[in-house]
Motif scaffolding. Structure first.
Motif, short mmCIF file in Angstrom:
data_model
loop_
_atom_site.label_atom_id
_atom_site.label_comp_id
_atom_site.label_asym_id
_atom_site.label_seq_id
_atom_site.Cartn_x
_atom_site.Cartn_y
_atom_site.Cartn_z
N GLY A 6 -12.66 -15.18 -22.57
CA GLY A 6 -12.36 -14.82 -23.95
C GLY A 6 -12.71 -13.40 -24.32
O GLY A 6 -12.85 -12.52 -23.46
N ALA A 7 -12.89 -13.18 -25.62
CA ALA A 7 -13.09 -11.84 -26.16
C ALA A 7 -14.32 -11.15 -25.59
O ALA A 7 -14.28 -9.95 -25.27
CB ALA A 7 -13.17 -11.89 -27.69
N ALA A 8 -15.40 -11.89 -25.44
CA ALA A 8 -16.63 -11.28 -24.91
C ALA A 8 -16.42 -10.74 -23.50
O ALA A 8 -16.87 -9.63 -23.18
CB ALA A 8 -17.77 -12.30 -24.93
N ALA A 9 -15.73 -11.49 -22.68
CA ALA A 9 -15.48 -11.06 -21.30
C ALA A 9 -14.53 -9.86 -21.26
O ALA A 9 -14.74 -8.92 -20.49
CB ALA A 9 -14.91 -12.21 -20.48
N VAL A 10 -13.50 -9.87 -22.10
CA VAL A 10 -12.57 -8.74 -22.14
C VAL A 10 -13.30 -7.49 -22.61
O VAL A 10 -13.09 -6.40 -22.07
CB VAL A 10 -11.34 -9.06 -23.03
CG1 VAL A 10 -10.51 -7.81 -23.29
CG2 VAL A 10 -10.48 -10.14 -22.35
N ASP A 11 -14.18 -7.62 -23.61
CA ASP A 11 -14.94 -6.47 -24.09
C ASP A 11 -15.76 -5.84 -22.97
O ASP A 11 -15.71 -4.62 -22.76
CB ASP A 11 -15.88 -6.87 -25.23
CG ASP A 11 -15.17 -7.13 -26.54
OD1 ASP A 11 -13.95 -6.84 -26.65
OD2 ASP A 11 -15.82 -7.64 -27.47
N VAL A 12 -16.48 -6.66 -22.24
CA VAL A 12 -17.31 -6.15 -21.14
C VAL A 12 -16.43 -5.56 -20.04
O VAL A 12 -16.70 -4.47 -19.53
CB VAL A 12 -18.21 -7.27 -20.56
CG1 VAL A 12 -18.89 -6.82 -19.28
CG2 VAL A 12 -19.23 -7.71 -21.60
N ALA A 13 -15.36 -6.26 -19.71
CA ALA A 13 -14.47 -5.79 -18.65
C ALA A 13 -13.87 -4.43 -18.98
O ALA A 13 -13.83 -3.54 -18.12
CB ALA A 13 -13.36 -6.81 -18.39
N VAL A 14 -13.40 -4.26 -20.20
CA VAL A 14 -12.78 -2.98 -20.59
C VAL A 14 -13.80 -1.86 -20.55
O VAL A 14 -13.52 -0.76 -20.06
CB VAL A 14 -12.08 -3.09 -21.96
CG1 VAL A 14 -11.69 -1.72 -22.49
CG2 VAL A 14 -10.85 -3.99 -21.85
N ASP A 15 -15.00 -2.11 -21.06
CA ASP A 15 -16.03 -1.07 -21.03
C ASP A 15 -16.37 -0.67 -19.60
O ASP A 15 -16.44 0.52 -19.28
CB ASP A 15 -17.29 -1.53 -21.77
CG ASP A 15 -17.07 -1.61 -23.28
OD1 ASP A 15 -16.11 -1.00 -23.80
OD2 ASP A 15 -17.86 -2.32 -23.95
N ARG A 16 -16.55 -1.63 -18.72
CA ARG A 16 -16.85 -1.33 -17.31
C ARG A 16 -15.65 -0.68 -16.61
O ARG A 16 -15.82 0.21 -15.78
CB ARG A 16 -17.26 -2.60 -16.58
CG ARG A 16 -18.60 -3.11 -17.02
CD ARG A 16 -19.02 -4.31 -16.22
NE ARG A 16 -20.29 -4.85 -16.70
CZ ARG A 16 -20.85 -5.94 -16.23
NH1 ARG A 16 -20.27 -6.62 -15.24
NH2 ARG A 16 -21.99 -6.37 -16.73
N PHE A 17 -14.47 -1.14 -16.96
CA PHE A 17 -13.23 -0.58 -16.40
C PHE A 17 -13.14 0.92 -16.71
O PHE A 17 -12.88 1.73 -15.82
CB PHE A 17 -12.04 -1.34 -16.98
CG PHE A 17 -10.72 -0.67 -16.83
CD1 PHE A 17 -10.09 -0.57 -15.60
CD2 PHE A 17 -10.07 -0.14 -17.94
CE1 PHE A 17 -8.86 0.04 -15.47
CE2 PHE A 17 -8.84 0.46 -17.82
CZ PHE A 17 -8.23 0.56 -16.59
N TYR A 18 -13.39 1.30 -17.96
CA TYR A 18 -13.28 2.72 -18.29
C TYR A 18 -14.42 3.54 -17.68
O TYR A 18 -14.22 4.72 -17.39
CB TYR A 18 -13.15 2.94 -19.80
CG TYR A 18 -11.71 2.75 -20.23
CD1 TYR A 18 -10.71 3.58 -19.73
CD2 TYR A 18 -11.35 1.74 -21.09
CE1 TYR A 18 -9.39 3.41 -20.09
CE2 TYR A 18 -10.03 1.56 -21.46
CZ TYR A 18 -9.05 2.40 -20.96
OH TYR A 18 -7.73 2.22 -21.31
N GLU A 19 -15.58 2.94 -17.46
CA GLU A 19 -16.63 3.65 -16.72
C GLU A 19 -16.09 4.02 -15.34
O GLU A 19 -16.30 5.14 -14.85
CB GLU A 19 -17.89 2.78 -16.59
CG GLU A 19 -18.66 2.61 -17.87
CD GLU A 19 -19.79 1.60 -17.75
OE1 GLU A 19 -20.17 1.23 -16.61
OE2 GLU A 19 -20.30 1.17 -18.80
N ARG A 20 -15.40 3.09 -14.71
CA ARG A 20 -14.82 3.33 -13.38
C ARG A 20 -13.69 4.36 -13.46
O ARG A 20 -13.62 5.29 -12.66
CB ARG A 20 -14.32 2.02 -12.79
CG ARG A 20 -13.63 2.17 -11.44
CD ARG A 20 -13.25 0.84 -10.83
NE ARG A 20 -14.41 0.00 -10.58
CZ ARG A 20 -15.29 0.21 -9.60
NH1 ARG A 20 -15.12 1.20 -8.75
NH2 ARG A 20 -16.32 -0.59 -9.43
#
Length: 124
Positions: A10-24
């Motif tokens: 859900g939303a919590a996982a997408v939030d974390v994923a997007v933040d980590r994705f942009y770090e990469r």
């Protein structure tokens, strides 16, 4: 039927994923230059909204259409298929590092690398 969005957490996982994705992404020499003059807080919000939509979390997406959003990057900065693939690869690596199962990664890949998405992003 459970959506991919729900299966991913859900939303919590997408939030974390997007933040980590942009770090990469911002460390990826193949593509980081496309984000040099980007408001990354706004970019993250757009990406979260898009992935929520793309993964079935909502049927509404209010962000700019793909072609319009990437038009200048294609015309002025040479955004191409290799760059699209690098972004998709960074997303997959991020999700794998977050412990997403191979089955769900395959579902994400089918959405993220869909020929129509690639065509829209690259104004093909």
């Amino acid at each position: 039927m459970t959506t991919l969005f729900e299966k991913l957490g859900g939303a919590a996982a997408v939030d974390v994923a997007v933040d980590r994705f942009y770090e990469r992404v911002l460390q990826d020499d193949r593509i980081k230059h496309f984000f040099e003059n980007t408001d990354m807080q706004k970019q993250r919000m757009h990406q979260k909204a898009f992935l929520t939509y793309a993964f079935g979390g909502t049927d509404k997406y209010s962000g700019a259409q793909m072609r319009e959003a990437h038009k200048d990057l294609v015309a002025q900065q040479g955004l191409n298929s290799d760059h699209f693939d690098a972004v998709a690869e960074d997303l997959m690596i991020t999700l794998k590092e977050m412990g997403v199962s191979d089955d769900l990664l395959a579902e994400v890949a089918a959405v993220a690398a869909a020929p129509q998405h690639k065509k829209d992003v690259l104004n093909g």
